[in-house]
Design a protein around this motif. Structure first.
Motif, PDB file in Angstrom:
ATOM      1  N   GLY A 237       0.836  -1.204   0.000  1.00 17.54           N
ATOM      2  CA  GLY A 237       0.000   0.000   0.000  1.00 17.54           C
ATOM      3  C   GLY A 237       0.865   1.247   0.000  1.00 17.54           C
ATOM      4  O   GLY A 237       0.612   2.221  -0.720  1.00 17.54           O
ATOM      5  N   THR A 238       1.923   1.225   0.796  1.00 19.46           N
ATOM      6  CA  THR A 238       2.843   2.365   0.873  1.00 19.46           C
ATOM      7  C   THR A 238       3.516   2.609  -0.476  1.00 19.46           C
ATOM      8  O   THR A 238       3.698   3.751  -0.900  1.00 19.46           O
ATOM      9  N   GLN A 239       3.875   1.500  -1.163  1.00 19.53           N
ATOM     10  CA  GLN A 239       4.532   1.676  -2.470  1.00 19.53           C
ATOM     11  C   GLN A 239       3.576   2.301  -3.488  1.00 19.53           C
ATOM     12  O   GLN A 239       3.985   3.084  -4.334  1.00 19.53           O
ATOM     13  N   HIS A 240       2.288   1.922  -3.388  1.00 24.78           N
ATOM     14  CA  HIS A 240       1.303   2.537  -4.297  1.00 24.78           C
ATOM     15  C   HIS A 240       1.290   4.048  -4.100  1.00 24.78           C
ATOM     16  O   HIS A 240       1.431   4.819  -5.039  1.00 24.78           O
ATOM     17  N   ILE A 241       1.102   4.451  -2.841  1.00 28.90           N
ATOM     18  CA  ILE A 241       0.857   5.875  -2.574  1.00 28.90           C
ATOM     19  C   ILE A 241       2.120   6.712  -2.802  1.00 28.90           C
ATOM     20  O   ILE A 241       2.061   7.829  -3.304  1.00 28.90           O
ATOM     21  N   GLU A 242       3.269   6.130  -2.472  1.00 26.25           N
ATOM     22  CA  GLU A 242       4.546   6.831  -2.610  1.00 26.25           C
ATOM     23  C   GLU A 242       4.769   7.343  -4.030  1.00 26.25           C
ATOM     24  O   GLU A 242       5.308   8.414  -4.241  1.00 26.25           O
ATOM     25  N   ASP A 243       4.320   6.557  -4.990  1.00 29.33           N
ATOM     26  CA  ASP A 243       4.599   6.875  -6.393  1.00 29.33           C
ATOM     27  C   ASP A 243       3.489   7.701  -7.049  1.00 29.33           C
ATOM     28  O   ASP A 243       3.637   8.132  -8.188  1.00 29.33           O
ATOM     29  N   ILE A 244       2.358   7.888  -6.365  1.00 28.25           N
ATOM     30  CA  ILE A 244       1.254   8.574  -7.057  1.00 28.25           C
ATOM     31  C   ILE A 244       0.756   9.839  -6.358  1.00 28.25           C
ATOM     32  O   ILE A 244       0.078  10.647  -6.974  1.00 28.25           O
ATOM     33  N   TYR A 245       1.121  10.034  -5.071  1.00 30.49           N
ATOM     34  CA  TYR A 245       0.448  11.094  -4.306  1.00 30.49           C
ATOM     35  C   TYR A 245       0.708  12.498  -4.855  1.00 30.49           C
ATOM     36  O   TYR A 245      -0.094  13.398  -4.649  1.00 30.49           O
TER      37      TYR A 245
END
Ligand SMILES: NC(=O)c1ccc[n+]([C@@H]2O[C@H](COP(=O)([O-])OP(=O)(O)OC[C@H]3O[C@@H](n4cnc5c(N)ncnc54)[C@H](O)[C@@H]3O)[C@@H](O)[C@H]2O)c1
Length: 335
Positions: free
Chosen positions: A15-23
């Protein structure tokens, strides 16, 4: 430009990797992040500027500002969370595997097939530049006819509790195999038609075999193996080799290179006829989460097919479920 409101459910490893790259992307707006561990959700929200956070996704699932739900929780929760997201009119980016067993996986597949919203399952290698380069090389005939695929993705784990939780839901051959069974079908354009293998429980408290070796045959005559082990005692092993009648292609991820990591991943192509190597450096993100969510946005805006499509996702998932069954029963299963 439309900004897509995002609800992230699950603020753990992936989940962290998802948000890290898109926020910080222009067309992304993080509405809320949720984790049953509320402290984790609060930290994630403050780090990535989410507007809100909480321990219960139900507080946000029908929020009109949310367009896309990212499901990044344990495998057994993927189906119920998909069901609720679709019922509330949301598009979904769901972590793999779609489920830990056949029945739930079939229901997931049927829900997606009948939904009017778009659903992309996160088979991240489809969005990886190195894998796309290898696919193009194979299609261009660089190594002749592809005959054998050797794939190992074993982890020396230092966070056993996290892996034990993943093993509660399903085996490594399903959890991680869905990526590589999909790669095998994607690279060959063929279907896996026979599976077998072996497995063992290396840790006494493992809920199931935590070392597995699956062997597969495809309906074009190509064969492959997939090794996945997660244990405190195993050494990590990463093998990605594609062998054809005229040569072979080997992928070395940048982090595993001896030198020149700055150049990116290393693709090495060996040609049988002149006994020469050709090498390519590929500036590739291993998990290109932004490319992945932009694929979903493209599906929403332009009706493009998913990469992979839900039929491709289900086909690879089904083959891993059968491989797991073959390993457990010590038999060979034809699909
Ligand atoms: N695509 C990939 O490369 C990749 C890599 C690792 C994991 N995964 C998949 O992602 C999923 C999660 O794995 P992980 O490694 O991130 O696990 P993790 O344990 O690091 O994180 C999962 C998080 O979800 C939270 N959670 C669980 N149920 C919840 C619920 N109902 N509501 C809100 N939060 C909930 C947990 O508290 C935890 O923080 C698994 O299905 C796994 O197979 C995919």
């Amino acid at each position: 430009m439309k900004k897509y409101g995002i609800l992230l459910i699950g603020c753990g490893h992936i989940g962290t990797q998802h948000i890290e790259d898109i926020y910080y992307r222009d067309n992304i707006d993080i509405i809320a992040v949720v984790d049953t561990n509320e402290e984790k959700a609060a930290l994630t929200a403050s780090k990535y500027g989410a507007k809100d956070y909480g321990a219960d996704y139900k507080a946000f699932i029908n929020d009109p500002r949310v367009d896309i739900v990212i499901i990044a929780t344990y495998t057994a929760t993927h189906l119920p969370l998909l069901r609720e997201s679709l019922a509330n009119g949301k598009h979904v980016l769901c972590e793999k595997p779609i489920a830990g067993n056949y029945e739930d996986g079939k229901e997931f597949y049927e829900l997606v097939k009948s939904a009017s919203q778009k659903v992309l399952v996160a088979l991240i290698l489809r969005h990886n530049k190195s894998y796309n380069t290898i696919k193009s090389l194979i299609d261009a005939g660089e190594i002749g006819e592809l005959k054998v695929m050797r794939i190992a993705q074993s982890h020396h784990v230092t966070d056993w509790e996290r892996h034990k939780a993943l093993l509660e839901d399903t085996s490594p051959v399903v959890d991680c195999g869905v990526h590589y069974f999909d790669v095998m079908q994607w690279f060959t354009g063929a279907k896996i038609c026979e599976v077998s293998g072996i497995g063992n429980k290396v840790e006494e408290d493992s809920p199931r075999a935590n070392y597995t070796l699956a062997t597969v045959k495809l309906n074009n005559g190509c064969i492959g193996y997939f090794e996945a082990g997660w244990s405190n005692t195993i050494a990590s092993l990463n093998v990605k080799e594609f062998i054809g009648t005229k040569g072979r292609i080997t992928l070395t991820l940048k982090d595993l290179r001896y030198s020149d990591r700055e150049e990116g991943d290393l693709i090495s192509i060996y040609h049988r006829d002149n006994r020469e190597y050709k090498t390519l450096n590929v500036d590739s993100e291993y998990k290109d989460m932004n490319a992945q969510i932009q694929t979903l946005i493209d599906m929403i805006e332009n009706g493009t097919p998913g990469s992979p499509t839900i039929d491709e996702v289900f086909s690879a998932f089904y083959a891993t479920i059968k491989a797991d069954e073959a390993i457990e029963k010590g038999t060979v299963i034809k699909i």
